[in-house]
Design a protein around this motif. Structure first.
Motif, short mmCIF file in Angstrom:
data_model
loop_
_atom_site.label_atom_id
_atom_site.label_comp_id
_atom_site.label_asym_id
_atom_site.label_seq_id
_atom_site.Cartn_x
_atom_site.Cartn_y
_atom_site.Cartn_z
N LEU A 96 -47.50 -71.84 30.90
CA LEU A 96 -45.95 -72.25 30.96
C LEU A 96 -46.28 -73.84 30.91
CD1 LEU A 96 -43.11 -71.34 31.00
CD2 LEU A 96 -43.46 -71.62 33.58
N VAL A 97 -46.86 -74.45 31.56
CA VAL A 97 -47.03 -75.82 31.76
C VAL A 97 -47.49 -76.44 30.35
CG1 VAL A 97 -48.03 -77.82 32.76
CG2 VAL A 97 -47.34 -75.88 34.22
N VAL A 98 -48.49 -75.86 29.76
CA VAL A 98 -49.08 -76.37 28.37
C VAL A 98 -47.87 -76.09 27.46
CG1 VAL A 98 -50.61 -75.50 26.48
CG2 VAL A 98 -51.27 -75.49 28.94
N ILE A 99 -47.23 -75.04 27.29
CA ILE A 99 -45.98 -74.92 26.39
C ILE A 99 -45.04 -75.92 26.45
CG2 ILE A 99 -44.19 -73.57 25.40
CD1 ILE A 99 -46.14 -71.17 26.13
N LEU A 100 -44.50 -75.95 27.74
CA LEU A 100 -43.26 -77.03 28.14
C LEU A 100 -43.89 -78.47 28.15
CD1 LEU A 100 -41.73 -74.86 30.90
CD2 LEU A 100 -41.10 -74.91 28.44
N GLY A 101 -45.09 -78.64 28.60
CA GLY A 101 -45.62 -80.10 28.81
C GLY A 101 -46.18 -80.67 27.62
N GLY A 102 -46.62 -79.86 26.69
CA GLY A 102 -47.85 -80.29 25.59
C GLY A 102 -46.97 -81.46 24.69
N PRO A 103 -45.68 -81.27 24.32
CA PRO A 103 -44.75 -82.21 23.63
C PRO A 103 -44.55 -83.36 24.38
CG PRO A 103 -43.72 -79.84 23.34
CD PRO A 103 -44.70 -79.73 24.36
N LEU A 104 -44.21 -83.23 25.77
CA LEU A 104 -44.03 -84.18 26.58
C LEU A 104 -45.34 -85.39 26.57
CD1 LEU A 104 -41.90 -82.84 29.43
CD2 LEU A 104 -41.07 -84.18 27.57
N ALA A 105 -46.55 -84.65 26.90
CA ALA A 105 -47.80 -85.32 27.05
C ALA A 105 -48.19 -85.93 25.61
CB ALA A 105 -48.92 -84.24 27.21
N SER A 106 -47.94 -85.42 24.52
CA SER A 106 -48.06 -86.14 23.00
C SER A 106 -47.27 -87.26 22.84
CB SER A 106 -47.77 -84.84 22.16
OG SER A 106 -47.94 -85.51 20.58
N LYS A 107 -45.94 -86.99 23.34
CA LYS A 107 -45.08 -88.38 23.28
C LYS A 107 -45.33 -89.39 24.04
CE LYS A 107 -41.21 -90.27 21.62
NZ LYS A 107 -41.05 -90.59 20.48
N TYR A 108 -45.90 -89.10 25.20
CA TYR A 108 -46.48 -90.14 26.19
C TYR A 108 -47.42 -90.87 25.61
CZ TYR A 108 -48.68 -92.36 30.08
OH TYR A 108 -49.13 -93.04 30.85
N TRP A 109 -48.49 -90.15 25.33
CA TRP A 109 -49.65 -90.99 24.84
C TRP A 109 -49.54 -91.68 23.45
CZ3 TRP A 109 -53.04 -91.93 27.87
CH2 TRP A 109 -53.35 -91.03 28.93
#
Length: 228
Positions: free
Chosen positions: A94-107
């Protein structure tokens, strides 16, 4: 397993004629492959693989030892509903699906502001987060003593360690595809994926070795591994 078999059959059927026939490598190609192992990019990838293997011990522990810890030590009753132990594992995807785009944007934003090798920054962040997740669990286990642990701490643990996963594993695959010499890219990809198997085996061995110790001891050992 059935799904993988179907996927393989579909791939073999649809890829007919799309790849050149395998030809035994010539002597010059073998020499090029030997030089590829001495390439600076290859050395960087091997260093990443080494530290990723250590990181994966902590990462793979959450599906084994942590699952048993949740089963035995956590108060799983939430608003009168007894949450099944395995449901806690669903927090990871669940965190991978929801947080993946956010992590990508942050980096993508962070990479524009740094002069260091970005992959090192990401893997460093992931290992620190992995260590902190087990520091949290060690403190929680010590504070709880023999009392049941509140489920919120397990949820926080899974969020932290999954964010750590987003900082490490996809980054390694991207770096290998970008930097590894073509002659040995497949081998280096295989070594990177092997770190998951190494982590699973080591996590199982560690869990068995410390089975008679207080739970906080195992968490402290894993936190030290992440810190190293």
């Amino acid at each position: 397993g059935i799904g993988m078999l179907i996927g393989l059959l579909v791939f073999l059927w649809l890829s007919r004629g799309r790849f050149p026939k395998f030809v035994k490598p010539a002597a010059a190609e073998k020499a090029g492959r030997a030089d590829a192992w001495r390439d600076p990019s290859t050395r960087l990838v091997l260093i990443m693989i080494f530290f990723a293997a250590i990181y994966m011990i902590g990462q793979q522990t959450y599906a084994g030892v942590m699952n048993l810890y949740v089963h035995d030590r956590v108060d799983k009753t939430v608003f009168g509903f007894d949450v099944p132990t395995t449901w806690f594992l669903s927090l990871n995807p669940l965190v991978v699906i929801l947080g993946g785009p956010l992590a990508s944007k942050y980096w993508s934003l962070r990479d524009q502001k740094t002069h260091r090798l970005t992959a090192i920054n990401k893997i460093l962040t992931g290992t620190i987060l992995m260590a902190l997740s087990y520091v949290l669990m060690a403190v929680v286990a010590l504070e709880a003593g023999s009392d049941p642990v509140a489920p919120i701490w397990i949820a926080v643990f899974y969020v932290i360690i999954t964010v750590a996963e987003l900082c490490v594993f996809p980054v390694g695959l991207a770096e290998i595809s970008k930097r590894a010499p073509g002659q040995i890219m497949g081998v280096l990809m295989g070594l990177w994926v092997f770190t998951m198997g190494f982590g699973s085996f080591s996590a199982g061995w560690l869990g068995g070795s410390l089975a008679d110790s207080p739970s906080w001891v195992m968490f402290a050992v894993l936190a030290c591994g992440g810190a190293i």
